[in-house]
Write a protein that holds these residues in place. Structure first.
Motif, PDB file in Angstrom:
ATOM      1  N   GLY A  96       0.826  -1.216   0.000  1.00 57.38           N
ATOM      2  CA  GLY A  96       0.000   0.000   0.000  1.00 57.38           C
ATOM      3  C   GLY A  96       0.849   1.250   0.000  1.00 57.38           C
ATOM      4  O   GLY A  96       0.410   2.312   0.448  1.00 57.38           O
ATOM      5  N   SER A  97       2.056   1.150  -0.527  1.00 54.18           N
ATOM      6  CA  SER A  97       3.039   2.244  -0.490  1.00 54.18           C
ATOM      7  C   SER A  97       2.545   3.527  -1.179  1.00 54.18           C
ATOM      8  O   SER A  97       2.051   3.483  -2.309  1.00 54.18           O
ATOM      9  CB  SER A  97       4.308   1.744  -1.190  1.00 54.18           C
ATOM     10  OG  SER A  97       5.069   2.816  -1.682  1.00 54.18           O
ATOM     11  N   HIS A  98       2.725   4.665  -0.509  1.00 54.03           N
ATOM     12  CA  HIS A  98       2.364   5.950  -1.130  1.00 54.03           C
ATOM     13  C   HIS A  98       3.313   6.292  -2.265  1.00 54.03           C
ATOM     14  O   HIS A  98       2.929   6.947  -3.222  1.00 54.03           O
ATOM     15  CB  HIS A  98       2.423   7.087  -0.103  1.00 54.03           C
ATOM     16  CG  HIS A  98       1.545   6.855   1.075  1.00 54.03           C
ATOM     17  ND1 HIS A  98       2.013   6.782   2.358  1.00 54.03           N
ATOM     18  CD2 HIS A  98       0.219   6.631   1.152  1.00 54.03           C
ATOM     19  CE1 HIS A  98       1.012   6.553   3.175  1.00 54.03           C
ATOM     20  NE2 HIS A  98      -0.085   6.446   2.480  1.00 54.03           N
ATOM     21  N   HIS A  99       4.555   5.859  -2.118  1.00 54.73           N
ATOM     22  CA  HIS A  99       5.530   6.105  -3.195  1.00 54.73           C
ATOM     23  C   HIS A  99       5.076   5.400  -4.479  1.00 54.73           C
ATOM     24  O   HIS A  99       5.055   5.994  -5.561  1.00 54.73           O
ATOM     25  CB  HIS A  99       6.904   5.611  -2.743  1.00 54.73           C
ATOM     26  CG  HIS A  99       7.836   5.271  -3.853  1.00 54.73           C
ATOM     27  ND1 HIS A  99       8.250   6.195  -4.780  1.00 54.73           N
ATOM     28  CD2 HIS A  99       8.430   4.085  -4.202  1.00 54.73           C
ATOM     29  CE1 HIS A  99       9.073   5.601  -5.664  1.00 54.73           C
ATOM     30  NE2 HIS A  99       9.188   4.336  -5.337  1.00 54.73           N
ATOM     31  N   LEU A 100       4.691   4.131  -4.347  1.00 60.27           N
ATOM     32  CA  LEU A 100       4.252   3.389  -5.533  1.00 60.27           C
ATOM     33  C   LEU A 100       2.956   3.989  -6.076  1.00 60.27           C
ATOM     34  O   LEU A 100       2.774   4.113  -7.290  1.00 60.27           O
ATOM     35  CB  LEU A 100       4.065   1.907  -5.205  1.00 60.27           C
ATOM     36  CG  LEU A 100       5.349   1.171  -4.780  1.00 60.27           C
ATOM     37  CD1 LEU A 100       5.067  -0.313  -4.538  1.00 60.27           C
ATOM     38  CD2 LEU A 100       6.477   1.320  -5.807  1.00 60.27           C
ATOM     39  N   LEU A 101       2.082   4.385  -5.164  1.00 59.87           N
ATOM     40  CA  LEU A 101       0.813   4.988  -5.588  1.00 59.87           C
ATOM     41  C   LEU A 101       1.067   6.293  -6.359  1.00 59.87           C
ATOM     42  O   LEU A 101       0.488   6.514  -7.431  1.00 59.87           O
ATOM     43  CB  LEU A 101      -0.052   5.249  -4.349  1.00 59.87           C
ATOM     44  CG  LEU A 101      -1.398   5.926  -4.566  1.00 59.87           C
ATOM     45  CD1 LEU A 101      -2.272   5.139  -5.538  1.00 59.87           C
ATOM     46  CD2 LEU A 101      -2.129   6.088  -3.233  1.00 59.87           C
ATOM     47  N   ALA A 102       1.951   7.124  -5.825  1.00 57.14           N
ATOM     48  CA  ALA A 102       2.269   8.384  -6.517  1.00 57.14           C
ATOM     49  C   ALA A 102       2.848   8.087  -7.897  1.00 57.14           C
ATOM     50  O   ALA A 102       2.476   8.712  -8.898  1.00 57.14           O
ATOM     51  CB  ALA A 102       3.260   9.199  -5.689  1.00 57.14           C
ATOM     52  N   LEU A 103       3.739   7.096  -7.967  1.00 53.07           N
ATOM     53  CA  LEU A 103       4.331   6.743  -9.258  1.00 53.07           C
ATOM     54  C   LEU A 103       3.247   6.312 -10.242  1.00 53.07           C
ATOM     55  O   LEU A 103       3.220   6.752 -11.395  1.00 53.07           O
ATOM     56  CB  LEU A 103       5.323   5.590  -9.071  1.00 53.07           C
ATOM     57  CG  LEU A 103       6.787   5.957  -8.963  1.00 53.07           C
ATOM     58  CD1 LEU A 103       7.625   4.712  -8.697  1.00 53.07           C
ATOM     59  CD2 LEU A 103       7.276   6.644 -10.248  1.00 53.07           C
ATOM     60  N   VAL A 104       2.352   5.427  -9.780  1.00 46.38           N
ATOM     61  CA  VAL A 104       1.276   4.945 -10.660  1.00 46.38           C
ATOM     62  C   VAL A 104       0.502   6.141 -11.215  1.00 46.38           C
ATOM     63  O   VAL A 104       0.251   6.223 -12.425  1.00 46.38           O
ATOM     64  CB  VAL A 104       0.300   4.015  -9.886  1.00 46.38           C
ATOM     65  CG1 VAL A 104      -0.951   3.741 -10.711  1.00 46.38           C
ATOM     66  CG2 VAL A 104       0.975   2.711  -9.509  1.00 46.38           C
ATOM     67  N   LEU A 105       0.142   7.083 -10.344  1.00 46.66           N
ATOM     68  CA  LEU A 105      -0.742   8.170 -10.768  1.00 46.66           C
ATOM     69  C   LEU A 105      -0.048   9.155 -11.703  1.00 46.66           C
ATOM     70  O   LEU A 105      -0.646   9.649 -12.655  1.00 46.66           O
ATOM     71  CB  LEU A 105      -1.320   8.886  -9.549  1.00 46.66           C
ATOM     72  CG  LEU A 105      -2.238   7.979  -8.701  1.00 46.66           C
ATOM     73  CD1 LEU A 105      -2.635   8.675  -7.398  1.00 46.66           C
ATOM     74  CD2 LEU A 105      -3.480   7.567  -9.484  1.00 46.66           C
ATOM     75  N   PHE A 106       1.243   9.424 -11.462  1.00 49.04           N
ATOM     76  CA  PHE A 106       1.937  10.361 -12.358  1.00 49.04           C
ATOM     77  C   PHE A 106       2.395   9.673 -13.644  1.00 49.04           C
ATOM     78  O   PHE A 106       2.379  10.277 -14.716  1.00 49.04           O
ATOM     79  CB  PHE A 106       3.068  11.086 -11.628  1.00 49.04           C
ATOM     80  CG  PHE A 106       2.535  12.097 -10.660  1.00 49.04           C
ATOM     81  CD1 PHE A 106       1.957  13.275 -11.115  1.00 49.04           C
ATOM     82  CD2 PHE A 106       2.554  11.860  -9.299  1.00 49.04           C
ATOM     83  CE1 PHE A 106       1.414  14.205 -10.222  1.00 49.04           C
ATOM     84  CE2 PHE A 106       2.020  12.777  -8.392  1.00 49.04           C
ATOM     85  CZ  PHE A 106       1.443  13.954  -8.864  1.00 49.04           C
ATOM     86  N   LEU A 107       2.771   8.396 -13.562  1.00 45.35           N
ATOM     87  CA  LEU A 107       3.120   7.669 -14.793  1.00 45.35           C
ATOM     88  C   LEU A 107       1.897   7.557 -15.703  1.00 45.35           C
ATOM     89  O   LEU A 107       1.989   7.632 -16.921  1.00 45.35           O
ATOM     90  CB  LEU A 107       3.651   6.270 -14.453  1.00 45.35           C
ATOM     91  CG  LEU A 107       5.049   6.218 -13.815  1.00 45.35           C
ATOM     92  CD1 LEU A 107       5.410   4.786 -13.406  1.00 45.35           C
ATOM     93  CD2 LEU A 107       6.116   6.771 -14.772  1.00 45.35           C
ATOM     94  N   ARG A 108       0.754   7.375 -15.079  1.00 46.44           N
ATOM     95  CA  ARG A 108      -0.498   7.242 -15.841  1.00 46.44           C
ATOM     96  C   ARG A 108      -0.765   8.480 -16.704  1.00 46.44           C
ATOM     97  O   ARG A 108      -1.273   8.364 -17.814  1.00 46.44           O
ATOM     98  CB  ARG A 108      -1.615   7.064 -14.816  1.00 46.44           C
ATOM     99  CG  ARG A 108      -2.996   6.847 -15.328  1.00 46.44           C
ATOM    100  CD  ARG A 108      -3.854   6.464 -14.128  1.00 46.44           C
ATOM    101  NE  ARG A 108      -5.234   6.292 -14.479  1.00 46.44           N
ATOM    102  CZ  ARG A 108      -6.174   7.206 -14.206  1.00 46.44           C
ATOM    103  NH1 ARG A 108      -5.854   8.325 -13.595  1.00 46.44           N
ATOM    104  NH2 ARG A 108      -7.430   6.974 -14.540  1.00 46.44           N
TER     105      ARG A 108
END
Ligand SMILES: Cc1ncc(COP(=O)(O)O)c(C=O)c1O
Length: 369
Positions: A96-108
């Motif tokens: 549930g990492s925020h780092h991974l979540l942020a990456l997903v959302l900006f890469l998207r």
């Protein structure tokens, strides 16, 4: 698939005129304008004690896509090699990492995706929701049951037979030297707000630490801005994962990258901080049962903050507020000004969750806490 410079930084909008760091660098790296800054600073009388007046730096409002601290790092990292491509990014974190979540959302926003080497963490409702958003947005995970088993996830990823779409590896928490630039800049931003009279100069800053890019960048930034301050770093991880050696290494890496970019600053990080009157301590008292494990003090902080329209999460920011309340309650010194740096995104991501995401969950969903 284009592996080089697919994203012209100029496409993201004109370079932010307010970046005090870029102005100091002869060879400033590229930067995408992803963050909406300066973020506001506001009084939080609900956290005051008889001796402390508390302000909040509202980085939770730093982006309409996903606020918090990560966007400050990603706008530097994603604009430069080796991440300025069309390829996925490979990175590491809790499920549930925020780092991974942020990456997903900006890469998207760039039509790209995330490959995550992940470990199972306590399935709080918050973690579950982050995972739901990431899976709904197309992230792929190679998950293992614990942090110690991450090498197995790495091996499984490398045995995966899709060399054409292998991701470019990014350090945990985006705490690369370039990622730290975002928080050097953030320190300059705060110094400008102090100068403009928006808040008094904080005597003590409370900020939470995991992979330490936030803390290292801020410490260097305050030193370069000539702003003496004591940083109370509230660790969300155990001492083996974050400690004074790690902090020094992060600062050293960032300082060396700043020099390569043309910064004129003599001496090492230690001397730079000392000469500017920037000090720090690392507080492990809120880690509780471990990384990602909620604590009672953290839960109380979440509740209190919610009453004041501030959204915290249990892993980092709740523990930071818990530390602030504990430490300031016992402080018998002179009256002083305190700043809490809010590093968690305020965005409601519920609309991004697609029905049926559970079918793709890499962890059994019956063990929620
Ligand atoms: C909400 C939040 N705050 C703070 C941090 C810590 O930042 P750093 O990893 O730069 O120490 C993180 C890291 O993931 C985070 O998600």
């Amino acid at each position: 698939m284009n592996a080089r410079s697919a994203h012209d930084p100029s496409e993201a909008g004109p370079s932010r005129s307010g970046s005090a760091l870029s102005a100091r660098l002869d060879r400033a790296p590229q930067r995408l304008d992803l963050a909406e800054v300066p973020t506001p600073v506001e009084r939080a009388p609900w956290l005051d004690t008889p001796k402390a007046k508390v302000w909040i730096k509202r980085d939770d409002l730093s982006s309409p896509i996903y606020g918090g601290g990560k966007v400050r790092k990603l706008e530097w990292i994603l604009a430069n090699p080796p991440f300025d491509t069309d390829l996925p990014v490979l990175s590491v974190g809790g499920i549930g990492s925020h780092h991974l979540l942020a990456l997903v959302l900006f890469l998207r926003t760039q039509g790209r995706t995330l490959h995550g080497l992940t470990f199972t963490q306590a399935l709080t409702p918050h973690v579950r929701k982050n995972m739901a958003v990431m899976l709904s947005c197309g992230a792929r995970f190679w998950n293992v049951p614990s942090r110690a088993e991450l090498p197995r996830a790495w091996l499984a990823y490398h045995l995966w037979r899709r060399p054409d779409v292998k991701g470019t590896p990014m350090a945990a928490g985006a705490s690369t030297p370039l990622g730290c630039f975002g928080f050097v800049d953030a320190a300059f931003e705060l110094a400008e707000q102090v100068e403009a009279g928006l808040l008094p100069k904080p005597d003590v800053l409370y900020v939470t630490a995991g992979s330490a890019g936030t803390s290292a960048g801020l410490a260097l930034g305050f030193a370069l801005a000539g702003m003496p301050i004591h940083m109370h770093l509230v660790s969300s991880v155990e001492p083996w994962a974050f400690n004074p050696v790690m902090m020094q290494l992060k600062m050293r890496g960032a300082l060396s990258a700043l020099r390569s970019a043309g910064l004129d600053a003599p001496g090492g990080a230690r001397a730079l901080l000392r000469d500017a009157g920037v000090t720090y301590e690392i507080d492990f008292d809120e880690v509780g049962a471990g990384y990602g494990e909620p604590t009672d003090q953290g839960r109380a902080a979440v509740e209190l903050a919610r009453e004041h329209q501030i959204s915290l999460e249990p892993t980092y920011t709740a523990k930071c507020i818990a530390a602030l309340r504990r430490a300031e309650a016992h402080d018998r010194g002179r009256p002083h000004n305190v700043l809490f740096w809010h590093t968690h995104a305020a965005n409601d991501l519920t609309p991004l969750i697609e029905p049926g995401w559970e079918a793709r969950s890499p962890v059994p969903l019956d063990g929620s806490v």
